[in-house]
Design a protein around this motif. Structure first.
Motif, PDB file in Angstrom:
ATOM      1  N   LEU A  38       0.827  -1.212   0.000  1.00  0.00           N
ATOM      2  CA  LEU A  38       0.000   0.000   0.000  1.00  0.00           C
ATOM      3  C   LEU A  38       0.860   1.260   0.000  1.00  0.00           C
ATOM      4  CD1 LEU A  38      -2.802  -1.119   2.452  1.00  0.00           C
ATOM      5  CD2 LEU A  38      -3.154  -0.362   0.084  1.00  0.00           C
ATOM      6  N   ASP A  43      -2.042   6.192  -4.743  1.00  0.00           N
ATOM      7  CA  ASP A  43      -3.503   6.075  -4.672  1.00  0.00           C
ATOM      8  C   ASP A  43      -4.128   5.945  -6.061  1.00  0.00           C
ATOM      9  OD1 ASP A  43      -3.438   6.262  -1.907  1.00  0.00           O
ATOM     10  OD2 ASP A  43      -3.928   8.405  -1.870  1.00  0.00           O
ATOM     11  N   SER A  56      -7.265  -0.917 -11.032  1.00  0.00           N
ATOM     12  CA  SER A  56      -6.923   0.177 -10.130  1.00  0.00           C
ATOM     13  C   SER A  56      -6.107  -0.375  -8.962  1.00  0.00           C
ATOM     14  CB  SER A  56      -8.196   0.835  -9.583  1.00  0.00           C
ATOM     15  OG  SER A  56      -8.855  -0.069  -8.696  1.00  0.00           O
ATOM     16  N   ARG A  57      -5.576   0.506  -8.171  1.00  0.00           N
ATOM     17  CA  ARG A  57      -4.827   0.100  -6.972  1.00  0.00           C
ATOM     18  C   ARG A  57      -5.699  -0.778  -6.078  1.00  0.00           C
ATOM     19  NH1 ARG A  57      -4.075   3.464  -1.691  1.00  0.00           N
ATOM     20  NH2 ARG A  57      -2.225   2.538  -0.750  1.00  0.00           N
ATOM     21  N   GLU A  58      -6.936  -0.347  -5.834  1.00  0.00           N
ATOM     22  CA  GLU A  58      -7.828  -1.100  -4.957  1.00  0.00           C
ATOM     23  C   GLU A  58      -8.106  -2.492  -5.521  1.00  0.00           C
ATOM     24  OE1 GLU A  58      -8.408   2.130  -5.958  1.00  0.00           O
ATOM     25  OE2 GLU A  58      -7.687   2.937  -4.059  1.00  0.00           O
ATOM     26  N   GLN A  59      -8.361  -2.565  -6.832  1.00  0.00           N
ATOM     27  CA  GLN A  59      -8.640  -3.859  -7.455  1.00  0.00           C
ATOM     28  C   GLN A  59      -7.412  -4.768  -7.392  1.00  0.00           C
ATOM     29  OE1 GLN A  59      -9.764  -2.039 -11.186  1.00  0.00           O
ATOM     30  NE2 GLN A  59     -11.880  -2.759 -10.965  1.00  0.00           N
ATOM     31  N   GLY A  62      -6.326  -5.529  -3.742  1.00  0.00           N
ATOM     32  CA  GLY A  62      -7.394  -6.349  -3.174  1.00  0.00           C
ATOM     33  C   GLY A  62      -7.273  -7.801  -3.605  1.00  0.00           C
TER      34      GLY A  62
END
Length: 134
Positions: A38, A43, A56-59, A62
């Motif tokens: 992270l 971001d 994306s970063r979150e995808q 995750g």
């Protein structure tokens, strides 16, 4: 120098810092060390996978955190660095093996191109693209 891939434009100290940051990022992904991952991914990070999927970063992170992406091997060759002030582009080949959503891939060879930006005094990867070498 090992293979001529180590040519840099810019300060060697910054180039070495970028190489170390990329290796730390790869270790974090292989070990699913999400705290480190992270910190090293901006971001607004986006990855384009070898299959052409944009994450994306979150995808992306995750999927790593959940085990949907389980890196077994990510062994980078020497990393080429191009510095542009507070931005940089790195490029290298790697041997990579991953279990992606339950499907284990064979050990393969890939090109990686990543753009980094220095934000708040530290390097973070912003864009990443991998291409499989046949």
């Amino acid at each position: 120098m090992s293979s001529g891939i180590e040519k840099d434009s810019g300060d060697t100290t910054e180039a070495d810092e970028l190489r170390a940051t990329e290796r730390k990022r790869l270790r974090a992904l292989v070990e699913a060390d999400m705290e480190t991952a992270l910190r090293l991914h901006a971001d607004d990070f986006h990855l384009v996978t070898p299959s052409g999927m944009s994450l994306s970063r979150e995808q992306y992170l995750g999927n790593v955190a959940s085990g949907a992406f389980n890196y077994l091997v990510w062994d980078p060759a020497p990393i080429e660095v191009r510095l542009y002030g507070d931005a940089a582009v790195i490029r290298y080949q790697s041997q990579l093996q991953i279990i992606s959503r339950g499907q284990e891939s064979p050990l393969g060879h890939y090109w990686h191109t990543d753009s980094y930006e220095k934000r708040d005094g530290r390097w973070q990867v912003v864009w990443s693209q991998a291409t499989q070498i046949d």
